[in-house]
Design an enzyme around this catalytic site. Structure first.
Site, mmCIF file in Angstrom:
data_model
loop_
_atom_site.group_PDB
_atom_site.id
_atom_site.type_symbol
_atom_site.label_atom_id
_atom_site.label_comp_id
_atom_site.label_asym_id
_atom_site.label_seq_id
_atom_site.Cartn_x
_atom_site.Cartn_y
_atom_site.Cartn_z
ATOM 1 N N PRO A 181 0.721 -1.363 0.191
ATOM 2 C CA PRO A 181 -0.079 0.061 0.005
ATOM 3 C C PRO A 181 1.027 1.381 0.099
ATOM 4 O O PRO A 181 0.753 2.125 0.754
ATOM 5 C CB PRO A 181 -0.803 0.094 1.328
ATOM 6 C CG PRO A 181 0.010 -0.915 2.142
ATOM 7 C CD PRO A 181 0.681 -1.904 1.409
ATOM 8 N N CYS A 182 1.432 1.452 -1.132
ATOM 9 C CA CYS A 182 2.131 2.899 -1.139
ATOM 10 C C CYS A 182 1.332 4.060 -1.308
ATOM 11 O O CYS A 182 1.843 5.304 -0.811
ATOM 12 C CB CYS A 182 3.006 2.813 -2.422
ATOM 13 S SG CYS A 182 2.243 2.398 -3.922
#
Length: 169
Positions: free
Chosen positions: A138-139
């Site tokens: 989850p950047c």
């Protein structure tokens, strides 16, 4: 080819492309029964597949099912075998991203501190940019220190949509 070289298989992986609201076109690539890449709508049209064929597999169907559940707000975590390809530092950053809980964000500086490189927030930004498996890693949960939405490979509009789904905005 000499006797010690192995012939390359005709393809080394599989890909599946689908349309998902609100993020648009998504392509997920599997190699060796691991997810290795997720391309988002902001990058479409995607680069041509290299050593992969467009074909449904149980893992790709599972990945799309979990991603659809996440986008529908019924799934908060993913349970998929991931194998992102990157440098040691990049993989360290991506591992730190996996520890950002659903519905929370961190700054680039906080991630830099978490990976033991407190002055490396720009390097963290570059590692984020090179994340080959967006959303699953989850950047999108990494934001500027001032709370601003800064770059996202799939497009800032997709980043905002994902954070809105998680109740961060």
């Amino acid at each position: 080819m000499n006797s010690k070289q192995k012939a390359e298989p005709p393809h080394a992986g599989f890909a599946l492309t689908r349309q998902l609201s609100p993020i648009g076109t998504v392509r997920i690539i599997e190699r060796g029964q691991h997810i290795v890449q997720l391309d988002l709508g902001g990058k479409a049209p995607f680069e041509p597949l290299v050593n992969a064929v467009e074909q449904e597999t149980p893992l790709l169907l599972l990945a799309f099912d979990q991603l659809s559940g996440y986008l529908a707000g019924v799934r908060k975590e993913f349970d998929l075998p991931l194998a992102p390809v990157g440098t040691v530092f990049q993989r360290k950053v991506w591992d730190a991203l996996l520890h950002i809980p659903y519905g929370q964000t961190r700054s680039y500086r906080q991630i830099a501190e978490a990976v033991g490189s407190p002055r490396g927030f720009r390097a963290v930004g570059m590692a984020n940019n090179r994340n080959p498996i967006a959303v699953f890693i989850p950047c999108h949960r990494v934001i500027g220190a001032d709370g601003k939405m800064v770059g996202y490979g799939g497009g800032v509009d997709i980043k905002i949509a994902l954070l809105q789904r998680e109740g961060c905005l």
